[in-house]
Design a protein around this motif. Structure first.
Motif, PDB file in Angstrom:
ATOM      1  N   TRP A 280       0.891  -0.988   0.136  1.00  0.00           N
ATOM      2  CA  TRP A 280      -0.085  -0.039   0.106  1.00  0.00           C
ATOM      3  C   TRP A 280       0.950   1.241   0.007  1.00  0.00           C
ATOM      4  CZ3 TRP A 280      -1.955   3.833   3.654  1.00  0.00           C
ATOM      5  CH2 TRP A 280      -3.345   4.381   2.933  1.00  0.00           C
TER       6      TRP A 280
ATOM      7  N   GLU B 219      -5.709  -2.390  19.876  1.00  0.00           N
ATOM      8  CA  GLU B 219      -5.142  -1.958  20.995  1.00  0.00           C
ATOM      9  C   GLU B 219      -6.247  -1.752  22.101  1.00  0.00           C
ATOM     10  OE1 GLU B 219      -2.363   1.318  20.763  1.00  0.00           O
ATOM     11  OE2 GLU B 219      -2.211   0.853  18.672  1.00  0.00           O
TER      12      GLU B 219
ATOM     13  N   HIS C  36       1.039  -3.182  21.417  1.00  0.00           N
ATOM     14  CA  HIS C  36       2.437  -2.715  21.361  1.00  0.00           C
ATOM     15  C   HIS C  36       3.338  -3.589  22.490  1.00  0.00           C
ATOM     16  CE1 HIS C  36       0.936   1.211  20.171  1.00  0.00           C
ATOM     17  NE2 HIS C  36       1.657   0.633  19.286  1.00  0.00           N
TER      18      HIS C  36
ATOM     19  N   LEU D  70       5.506  -1.846  16.586  1.00  0.00           N
ATOM     20  CA  LEU D  70       5.886  -0.495  17.085  1.00  0.00           C
ATOM     21  C   LEU D  70       4.737   0.482  16.426  1.00  0.00           C
ATOM     22  CD1 LEU D  70       9.795  -0.182  17.465  1.00  0.00           C
ATOM     23  CD2 LEU D  70       7.900  -0.690  19.237  1.00  0.00           C
ATOM     24  N   ASN D  71       4.596   1.876  17.007  1.00  0.00           N
ATOM     25  CA  ASN D  71       3.717   2.816  16.567  1.00  0.00           C
ATOM     26  C   ASN D  71       4.102   3.228  14.889  1.00  0.00           C
ATOM     27  OD1 ASN D  71       4.286   4.697  19.686  1.00  0.00           O
ATOM     28  ND2 ASN D  71       2.382   3.865  18.859  1.00  0.00           N
ATOM     29  N   GLY D  72       3.336   3.165  14.260  1.00  0.00           N
ATOM     30  CA  GLY D  72       3.437   3.546  12.736  1.00  0.00           C
ATOM     31  C   GLY D  72       3.946   2.567  12.033  1.00  0.00           C
ATOM     32  N   SER D  73       3.933   1.213  12.278  1.00  0.00           N
ATOM     33  CA  SER D  73       4.536   0.223  11.674  1.00  0.00           C
ATOM     34  C   SER D  73       3.551  -0.444  10.609  1.00  0.00           C
ATOM     35  CB  SER D  73       4.876  -0.880  12.595  1.00  0.00           C
ATOM     36  OG  SER D  73       3.923  -1.307  13.329  1.00  0.00           O
ATOM     37  N   GLY D  74       2.212   0.180  10.653  1.00  0.00           N
ATOM     38  CA  GLY D  74       1.368  -0.399   9.465  1.00  0.00           C
ATOM     39  C   GLY D  74       0.095  -1.376   9.955  1.00  0.00           C
ATOM     40  N   LYS D  75       0.048  -1.625  11.311  1.00  0.00           N
ATOM     41  CA  LYS D  75      -0.886  -2.491  11.887  1.00  0.00           C
ATOM     42  C   LYS D  75      -2.501  -2.181  11.497  1.00  0.00           C
ATOM     43  CE  LYS D  75       0.277  -1.899  15.983  1.00  0.00           C
ATOM     44  NZ  LYS D  75       1.419  -0.757  15.972  1.00  0.00           N
ATOM     45  N   THR D  76      -2.506  -0.781  11.773  1.00  0.00           N
ATOM     46  CA  THR D  76      -4.060  -0.452  11.633  1.00  0.00           C
ATOM     47  C   THR D  76      -4.357  -0.403   9.967  1.00  0.00           C
ATOM     48  OG1 THR D  76      -4.083   0.729  13.668  1.00  0.00           O
ATOM     49  CG2 THR D  76      -5.805   1.520  12.067  1.00  0.00           C
ATOM     50  N   THR D  77      -3.270   0.066   9.439  1.00  0.00           N
ATOM     51  CA  THR D  77      -3.564  -0.055   7.812  1.00  0.00           C
ATOM     52  C   THR D  77      -3.692  -1.214   7.481  1.00  0.00           C
ATOM     53  OG1 THR D  77      -1.736   1.889   7.841  1.00  0.00           O
ATOM     54  CG2 THR D  77      -2.287   0.532   5.818  1.00  0.00           C
TER      55      THR D  77
ATOM     56  N   ILE E 194       3.539   2.395   2.689  1.00  0.00           N
ATOM     57  CA  ILE E 194       3.349   2.029   4.060  1.00  0.00           C
ATOM     58  C   ILE E 194       3.362   0.516   4.304  1.00  0.00           C
ATOM     59  CG2 ILE E 194       1.277   2.576   5.677  1.00  0.00           C
ATOM     60  CD1 ILE E 194       2.325   5.207   4.555  1.00  0.00           C
TER      61      ILE E 194
ATOM     62  N   ARG F 245       1.026   5.401  -0.421  1.00  0.00           N
ATOM     63  CA  ARG F 245       0.249   6.856  -0.166  1.00  0.00           C
ATOM     64  C   ARG F 245       1.627   7.859  -0.085  1.00  0.00           C
ATOM     65  NH1 ARG F 245      -3.115   4.963  -1.745  1.00  0.00           N
ATOM     66  NH2 ARG F 245      -5.246   4.977  -1.341  1.00  0.00           N
ATOM     67  N   ASP F 246       1.217   8.891  -0.938  1.00  0.00           N
ATOM     68  CA  ASP F 246       2.219  10.050  -0.794  1.00  0.00           C
ATOM     69  C   ASP F 246       3.452   9.667  -1.023  1.00  0.00           C
ATOM     70  OD1 ASP F 246      -0.280  11.353  -0.365  1.00  0.00           O
ATOM     71  OD2 ASP F 246       0.123  11.479   2.175  1.00  0.00           O
TER      72      ASP F 246
HETATM   73  N1  LIG Z   1      -4.018   7.725   4.565  1.00  0.00           N
HETATM   74  C1  LIG Z   1      -2.581   7.822   4.778  1.00  0.00           C
HETATM   75  N2  LIG Z   1      -2.060   8.477   4.139  1.00  0.00           N
HETATM   76  C2  LIG Z   1      -0.639   8.563   4.389  1.00  0.00           C
HETATM   77  N3  LIG Z   1       0.025   7.980   5.204  1.00  0.00           N
HETATM   78  C3  LIG Z   1      -0.796   7.036   6.048  1.00  0.00           C
HETATM   79  C4  LIG Z   1      -2.146   7.050   5.932  1.00  0.00           C
HETATM   80  N4  LIG Z   1      -2.734   6.015   6.922  1.00  0.00           N
HETATM   81  C5  LIG Z   1      -1.617   6.012   7.512  1.00  0.00           C
HETATM   82  N5  LIG Z   1      -0.567   6.322   7.188  1.00  0.00           N
HETATM   83  C6  LIG Z   1       1.105   6.245   7.590  1.00  0.00           C
HETATM   84  O1  LIG Z   1       1.078   4.764   7.579  1.00  0.00           O
HETATM   85  C7  LIG Z   1       2.076   4.438   8.431  1.00  0.00           C
HETATM   86  C8  LIG Z   1       1.382   3.499   9.289  1.00  0.00           C
HETATM   87  O2  LIG Z   1       0.161   3.772  10.120  1.00  0.00           O
HETATM   88  P1  LIG Z   1      -0.714   2.916  11.121  1.00  0.00           P
HETATM   89  O3  LIG Z   1      -1.765   3.665  11.499  1.00  0.00           O
HETATM   90  O4  LIG Z   1      -1.034   1.597  10.090  1.00  0.00           O
HETATM   91  O5  LIG Z   1       0.435   2.390  12.101  1.00  0.00           O
HETATM   92  P2  LIG Z   1       0.036   1.574  13.333  1.00  0.00           P
HETATM   93  O6  LIG Z   1       1.097   0.371  13.327  1.00  0.00           O
HETATM   94  O7  LIG Z   1      -1.124   1.288  13.624  1.00  0.00           O
HETATM   95  O8  LIG Z   1       0.448   2.523  14.398  1.00  0.00           O
HETATM   96  P3  LIG Z   1       0.032   2.445  15.957  1.00  0.00           P
HETATM   97  O9  LIG Z   1       0.608   1.649  16.899  1.00  0.00           O
HETATM   98  O10 LIG Z   1       0.503   4.090  16.279  1.00  0.00           O
HETATM   99  O11 LIG Z   1      -1.609   2.654  15.967  1.00  0.00           O
HETATM  100  C9  LIG Z   1       2.283   5.634   9.554  1.00  0.00           C
HETATM  101  O12 LIG Z   1       3.510   6.257   9.324  1.00  0.00           O
HETATM  102  C10 LIG Z   1       1.095   6.533   9.172  1.00  0.00           C
HETATM  103  O13 LIG Z   1       1.438   7.931   9.318  1.00  0.00           O
END
Ligand SMILES: Nc1ncnc2c1ncn2[C@@H]1O[C@H](COP(=O)(O)OP(=O)(O)OP(=O)(O)O)[C@@H](O)[C@H]1O
Ligand SMILES: [Mg+2]
Length: 263
Positions: free
Chosen positions: A10, A166, A200, A36-43, A17, A12-13
């Motif tokens: 995936w 979480e 986490h 960790l934060n920002g690793s891509g789990k929620t994505t 991700i 983006r910009d």
């Molecule tokens: N719509 C979007 N456009 C651009 N970047 C995005 C978008 N959605 C998520 N990201 C980026 O993708 C990366 C992964 O985000 P994600 O929310 O999946 O992380 P996460 O593992 O769930 O983190 P956390 O533990 O903090 O919830 C982050 O750097 C976030 O800024």
């Protein structure tokens, strides 16, 4: 297969991700997703729920290939609990109405419900230890109570897949243990949904979560049997920091060795 993610990326910009993610969830398995934060789990979970589409690769969920199925129908089989949902609910609703609204996947209760629905909502509130909250308003609940009511709401539609993103955030150690024991209880119910649990903190991984996927910087660092992966070497590599682990009551506790590499 419950979930089949094949070579999914995936973008983006101009940032990648998620990159070449492969992940298969079989019936009867419960998975933890750690990173960790920002690793891509929620994505990744947003993709499983059809909120976003892969830039590359294929996904099928509950036997339905994306692109060949009505996502709104599929979403009725997926329960979802996250902090963003928690913020969207109306503070003036009672716990009972919030749980009932889970049947219709609405924020607020607008549809007619049956006597059977009412009995089910009460049973779920009881399962989650919330029977005292039935008539109380949501904005008077503690964080732990909110999470438990939201899980009851997610179970109202008898989902085949339950995603908990979480759920222990903001809970004190005892509220967290209570919530974890209730999640354990859900998995023991007849016709329990497949559970996906994002955290986490490795100590939140209950023995019922036999499988784990470690996500690092948008890639699958490792996935497989929880006890094979939660060890000193793998976790030190995963976190890029020296850690030790201790096993207690079927759970793994992380111990930082030295703070020289942290931050
Ligand atoms: N719509 C979007 N456009 C651009 N970047 C995005 C978008 N959605 C998520 N990201 C980026 O993708 C990366 C992964 O985000 P994600 O929310 O999946 O992380 P996460 O593992 O769930 O983190 P956390 O533990 O903090 O919830 C982050 O750097 C976030 O800024
Ligand atoms: Mg997240």
């Amino acid at each position: 297969m419950i979930i089949d993610v094949e070579n999914v990326s995936w973008v983006r910009d101009n940032s990648i991700i998620l990159k070449d993610v492969n992940w298969q969830v079989q019936p009867g398995e419960h998975w933890c997703i750690v990173g960790l934060n920002g690793s891509g789990k929620t994505t990744l979970l947003n993709m499983i729920n059809g909120y976003i589409w892969p830039t590359k690769g294929k996904i099928s969920v509950l036997g339905h290939k994306f692109g060949e199925f009505d996502l709104r129908e599929l979403r009725k089989s997926i329960g979802w609990v996250s902090s963003s949902l928690q913020q969207r609910l109306y503070g003036s609703e009672t716990a009972l109405n919030i749980v009932l609204s889970g049947k219709f996947a609405t924020i607020g209760l607008y549809d007619e419900f049956s006597h059977i629905d009412l009995t089910k909502a009460h049973t779920l509130l009881q399962l989650l230890g919330c029977e005292k909250l039935v008539s109380r308003k949501y904005d008077t609940f503690s964080q732990g109570e909110r999470q438990r009511v939201l899980i009851a709401r997610a179970l109202m539609s008898s989902p085949k897949l339950l995603i908990l993103d979480e759920p222990c955030t903001g809970l004190d150690v005892f509220a967290r243990e209570l919530l974890l024991s209730m999640i354990d209880n859900i998995a023991k119910q007849p016709d329990a949904p497949t559970l996906l649990f994002v955290t986490h903190h490795v100590e939140e991984i209950m023995p019922m979560f036999g499988k784990i996927i470690l996500i690092k910087e948008g890639t699958v660092f490792k996935s497989g049997n929880t006890f094979d992966l939660l060890n000193t070497d793998i976790l030190s590599d995963f976190f890029d920091a020296p850690v030790d682990v201790e096993r207690r009551n079927g759970r793994t506790w992380l111990l930082p060795i030295s703070n020289s590499n942290y931050g």
